[in-house]
Design a protein around this motif. Structure first.
Motif, short mmCIF file in Angstrom:
data_model
loop_
_atom_site.label_atom_id
_atom_site.label_comp_id
_atom_site.label_asym_id
_atom_site.label_seq_id
_atom_site.Cartn_x
_atom_site.Cartn_y
_atom_site.Cartn_z
N PRO A 1 1.01 -0.89 -0.41
CA PRO A 1 -0.50 -0.22 -0.07
C PRO A 1 1.16 1.35 -0.01
CG PRO A 1 -0.40 -1.21 1.54
CD PRO A 1 0.87 -1.99 1.37
N ALA A 2 2.08 1.21 0.39
CA ALA A 2 3.00 2.33 0.47
C ALA A 2 3.39 2.94 -0.79
CB ALA A 2 4.24 2.56 1.46
N ALA A 3 3.34 2.02 -1.38
CA ALA A 3 3.63 2.00 -2.83
C ALA A 3 2.69 2.55 -4.44
CB ALA A 3 4.39 0.91 -3.32
N VAL A 4 1.69 2.49 -2.83
CA VAL A 4 0.32 2.48 -3.49
C VAL A 4 -0.60 3.57 -4.39
CG1 VAL A 4 -1.91 1.96 -4.43
CG2 VAL A 4 -0.12 -0.14 -4.64
N ILE A 5 -0.07 4.67 -2.00
CA ILE A 5 -0.48 5.20 -2.36
C ILE A 5 0.45 6.27 -2.08
CG2 ILE A 5 -1.03 7.04 -0.33
CD1 ILE A 5 -2.30 4.31 1.27
N GLN A 6 0.26 7.65 -3.32
CA GLN A 6 1.23 8.39 -3.68
C GLN A 6 0.82 10.24 -3.01
OE1 GLN A 6 0.11 8.11 -8.31
NE2 GLN A 6 2.37 6.54 -8.15
N ALA A 7 2.04 10.81 -3.28
CA ALA A 7 1.63 12.13 -2.29
C ALA A 7 0.92 12.80 -3.92
CB ALA A 7 3.09 12.66 -2.41
N ARG A 8 -0.18 12.32 -2.96
CA ARG A 8 -1.55 13.27 -4.28
C ARG A 8 -1.44 14.89 -3.52
NH1 ARG A 8 -2.08 12.06 -8.96
NH2 ARG A 8 -2.36 10.02 -9.11
N TYR A 9 -1.55 15.96 -3.98
CA TYR A 9 -1.36 17.11 -3.53
C TYR A 9 -3.26 17.31 -2.98
CZ TYR A 9 2.19 19.28 -5.19
OH TYR A 9 3.79 19.16 -5.52
N SER A 10 -3.78 17.98 -2.07
CA SER A 10 -5.05 17.77 -1.11
C SER A 10 -5.73 19.24 -2.14
CB SER A 10 -4.90 17.56 -0.27
OG SER A 10 -4.68 19.29 0.14
N GLN A 11 -7.00 19.38 -1.91
CA GLN A 11 -7.62 20.39 -2.28
C GLN A 11 -7.11 21.62 -1.85
OE1 GLN A 11 -9.98 20.25 -4.71
NE2 GLN A 11 -11.33 21.97 -4.23
N THR A 12 -6.85 21.47 0.03
CA THR A 12 -6.43 22.17 0.91
C THR A 12 -5.36 23.32 0.94
OG1 THR A 12 -7.14 21.29 2.36
CG2 THR A 12 -6.71 23.24 3.57
N LEU A 13 -4.32 22.17 -0.11
CA LEU A 13 -3.03 22.82 -0.25
C LEU A 13 -2.90 23.38 -1.64
CD1 LEU A 13 -0.82 19.53 0.47
CD2 LEU A 13 -1.25 21.71 2.08
N GLU A 14 -3.80 22.91 -2.34
CA GLU A 14 -3.90 24.14 -3.84
C GLU A 14 -4.51 25.53 -3.41
OE1 GLU A 14 -2.60 23.33 -6.58
OE2 GLU A 14 -2.06 21.19 -5.78
N TRP A 15 -5.25 25.37 -2.92
CA TRP A 15 -5.78 26.50 -2.66
C TRP A 15 -4.91 28.03 -1.87
CZ3 TRP A 15 -11.22 28.56 -2.71
CH2 TRP A 15 -12.18 28.31 -3.59
N GLN A 16 -4.56 26.99 -0.75
CA GLN A 16 -3.13 28.02 -0.07
C GLN A 16 -2.49 28.52 -1.30
OE1 GLN A 16 -0.57 25.65 2.97
NE2 GLN A 16 -2.82 25.84 4.29
N ALA A 17 -2.16 27.86 -1.84
CA ALA A 17 -0.93 27.63 -3.48
C ALA A 17 -1.52 28.92 -4.39
CB ALA A 17 -0.32 26.56 -4.26
N ASP A 18 -2.54 28.59 -4.57
CA ASP A 18 -3.16 29.77 -5.12
C ASP A 18 -3.34 31.42 -5.22
OD1 ASP A 18 -4.11 27.43 -7.87
OD2 ASP A 18 -5.58 27.51 -6.54
N GLU A 19 -4.16 31.12 -3.37
CA GLU A 19 -3.67 32.29 -2.74
C GLU A 19 -2.34 32.98 -2.47
OE1 GLU A 19 -6.60 34.03 -0.57
OE2 GLU A 19 -8.13 32.22 -0.83
N TYR A 20 -1.52 32.13 -2.00
CA TYR A 20 -0.14 33.14 -2.31
C TYR A 20 -0.04 33.35 -3.68
CZ TYR A 20 5.06 32.67 -1.55
OH TYR A 20 6.46 33.74 -1.38
#
Lengths: 332, 362
Positions: free
Chosen positions: A258-277
């Protein structure tokens, strides 16, 4: 009277004895054995399933009792009380409650605890650690998904000059800008744990407009500023460590998968933070956040809403983000 | 008036008649212990895991019976916790240095190679010292020099011969481990020869090759059949036929992948225990590879389907089968065992070995 097997700790001989309680003392009586011990000096094993329980004396001898209900009855007439964990794991109610608590804790921990802890640690990790991790990620990507950039060197230099000219708020470490190509990731840009920004060829050719490319870079600088790459890496490591602990007893194979399957996905919150910045950064440099909104719209059109498209699948609900950015523009 | 020992006449069941190990635990009972362990471990951010391990091992040891008496585990949770913290530190150092690709990486790997034999020896000592039956402790008395010879020297030989010497190394490890184990004052002995290990490894290799050949022939055969039909009757290849062939091929390879581990474990465990003796008492072990594959694979499927909540039942199932395949064939009175002088042993080796994933239990 309770039947038990008596062992002296020196030989494997079983000796049959009877146990009884008199006042505060435990009495052990059998052929050739006659002992009277204060119950407070006897260590009583906890009840684990249907295993025989042992009553241990200080000198290494012990009695093994198979009749668990009779032992419980005998002990209830003494000062001995079973341990708390012992009782928890035996009662149906507390077992079901533990089950529910585990599920709730896992869900809450994953949803809230993990992002908080990752952000907390990411802010305090020495930059050298992020540097080492990024170098390794980039090396792995260069050997697989990424190819050298085919954008003309003059164009790259021009974009880099514009990127360098961006006035970044104080406290933000300078980001390195890299150009790469990638047939699989197409029109995309991403930020490594140490803040290095990688822009892919297709993004440059699809957007064309320098202002829009710079807007995407401003968005990526938001990820760098908030250390999102490091946070995601920490999150996936923590999930991996938990799974290794959770499944490790049963299968090393399962624990790693599962560790290999679970990929680091940008979450909605992180995207909004980056958009605001990004929006704030654009405005600071005399540009409109509309540039980022336009860039997003172009990318949506380019990828045609196909599910495989890297930028969109890792950046969910793009239309909502465009709307939010346009609201920011209108508000001014 | 205390402790005037009078020897009972031994029950007839304890001599001459083979004594199988019996496991009397159940998944449902163990679930209660497992879930409380899990909850307390989560709440304490992992610190409780050492106490959880003690409870787990106590559950399994105390539900394992030989000749009517159960085993016991005496390990201290605090020692396990210290071992775990040290192991975690070593793992972090190792992971960080591997990512660095510099001289530091080599230094760390060399350091690990140098301490690992000592840690493995300690892990054997801890595991055995904390196990008992009828109040008599097990012991491991292998020398430190022996550990370096077996793990470092033979490990190096195995590496430079591209694992051709792996069965040799395996035999040496087991001879070191079992040959230096004691139950009280009675010593275990190990009699399997290197040739027998090579035979088992070769048989397994042959089985894998045979499976792949059959699978490949089935794939190639069905492809030829399809082509032949297309030639005879015209038309084009039915895509469903192709998909079916691919599915069969993949399913076969996945089955092979998950079966190798249990199949190997079954034949090697049989070889090892059938050639181990406790004093004059023989040990017999008859694990069926097919049965072990079935239990392992069905466990994996059920654990995945239940998001892990089947784990307690899975652990009880596999442990019961493995344990109940072993029996002791006594050459004399089982009541005659005598305890040795006791000595305290730490857990650092055991926990480090567990984190670095050495399978020492086989």
């Amino acid at each position: 009277m309770l039947h038990a097997s008596y062992f002296d700790g020196h030989s494997a001989q079983i000796r049959s004895v009877d146990l009884s309680v008199s006042g505060d003392d435990l009495i052990i009586a059998g052929e050739g054995i006659e002992r009277r011990v204060p119950i407070s000096e006897v260590i009583v094993d906890e009840q684990l399933g249907r295993a025989a329980r042992r009553l241990r004396l200080k000198d290494g001898t012990f009695c093994e009792v198979r009749d668990l209900p009779a032992l419980a009855a005998l002990l209830s007439s003494t000062t001995h009380r079973d341990g708390r964990v012992d009782q928890l794991q035996r009662r149906l109610g507390s077992v079901l409650l533990s089950l529910a608590a585990c599920i709730v804790l896992a869900a809450v921990g994953y949803r809230f605890g993990l992002p908080w802890a990752a952000a907390f640690v990411a802010e305090r990790l020495p930059p050298a650690v992020a540097g080492v991790l990024s170098a390794q990620v980039l090396r792995a990507l260069d050997n697989g998904l990424l190819t050298p950039s085919r954008i003309a060197p003059q164009r790259r230099r021009a974009l880099e000059a514009e990127f360098r000219a961006l006035r970044v708020p104080d406290g933000t470490a300078p980001s390195t800008l890299l150009f790469r190509g990638s047939p699989q990731l197409k029109a995309n840009a991403f930020t490594l744990p140490d803040g290095t920004i990688v822009v892919l060829d297709d993004l440059v050719t699809t957007l064309g407009d320098d202002g829009q490319i710079l807007a995407v870079m401003a968005h990526e600088l938001g990820h760098a500023h908030e250390r999102h790459g490091l946070q995601l890496l920490l999150r996936s490591s923590a999930v991996g460590a938990f799974l290794a602990f959770y499944l490790g007893d049963i299968s090393h194979l399962l624990a790693v998968a599962p560790a290999a399957v679970i990929q680091a996905r940008y979450s909605q919150t992180l995207e909004w933070q980056a958009d605001e910045y990004g929006a704030a950064l654009l405005r600071r440099n005399g540009m409109s956040p509309q540039l980022l909104a336009d860039a997003l719209k172009k990318l949506v059109a380019f990828h045609g809403g196909s599910a495989q498209a890297g930028y969109l699948s890792s950046h969910p609900a793009t239309t909502e983000r465009v709307r939010h950015l346009e609201q920011l523009v209108a508000a001014h | 008036m205390e402790d005037i020992a009078r020897v009972d006449t031994p029950p007839p069941s304890s001599t001459a008649v083979p004594q199988p190990l019996r496991f009397i635990g159940t998944g449902t009972e163990y679930f209660g212990i497992w879930i409380v362990n899990l909850l307390l471990t989560i709440v304490t951010l992992g610190v409780y895991s050492a106490w959880a391990k003690v409870r787990r091992l106590q559950y399994f040891y105390r539900h394992t019976e030989l000749a009517g008496s159960s085993f016991d585990f005496h390990g201290s949770a605090v020692k396990i916790l210290i071992g775990r913290i040290l192991a975690l530190a070593m793992l972090l150092l190792y992971n960080f240095s591997v990512r660095l690709h510099s001289l530091f990486t080599l230094v760390v790997i060399a350091m690990l190679a140098i301490v690992m034999p000592w840690l493995l020896r300690n892990s054997f000592r801890f595991r055995l010292y904390n196990a008992s039956w009828r109040g008599i402790r097990f012991h491991f008395r292998g020398s430190v020099g022996g550990a370096y010879r077996v793990f470092l020297l033979n490990g190096f030989l195995t590496l430079i011969t591209l694992y051709i010497m792996a069965p040799f190394m395996h035999q040496r490890v087991k001879a070191y481990q079992h040959g230096n184990s004691w139950f009280g004052q009675t010593r275990f002995s190990f009699h399997a020869r290197v040739g027998q290990f090579y035979l088992v490894y070769l048989a397994l290799l042959a089985a894998i090759v045979a499976f792949v050949v059959v699978l490949g022939m089935a794939g190639v055969g069905s492809a030829f059949m399809t082509l032949f039909q297309v030639q005879q009757h015209g038309g084009h290849v039915d895509p469903r036929v192709v998909i079916r062939a691919v599915v069969i091929l993949y399913a076969g390879l996945i089955l092979l992948g998950v079966s190798i581990g249990p199949a190997f474990s079954a034949v090697v465990t049989n070889l090892i225990w059938n050639n181990t003796r406790l004093g004059e008492h023989r040990i017999e072990c008859a694990i069926s590879p097919l049965r072990l594959i079935w239990i392992t694979v069905s466990n994996l499927v059920l654990v995945v389907l239940t998001l892990g909540f089947f784990i307690p039942w899975a652990m009880v199932r596999i442990n019961r089968y493995r344990l109940e395949s072993i029996r002791l064939v006594p050459a004399g009175d089982l009541q005659a065992f005598i305890a040795a002088e006791s000595e305290a042993v730490g857990a650092i080796g055991e926990e480090t070995a567990a984190v670095f994933d050495f399978d020492i239990s086989l």
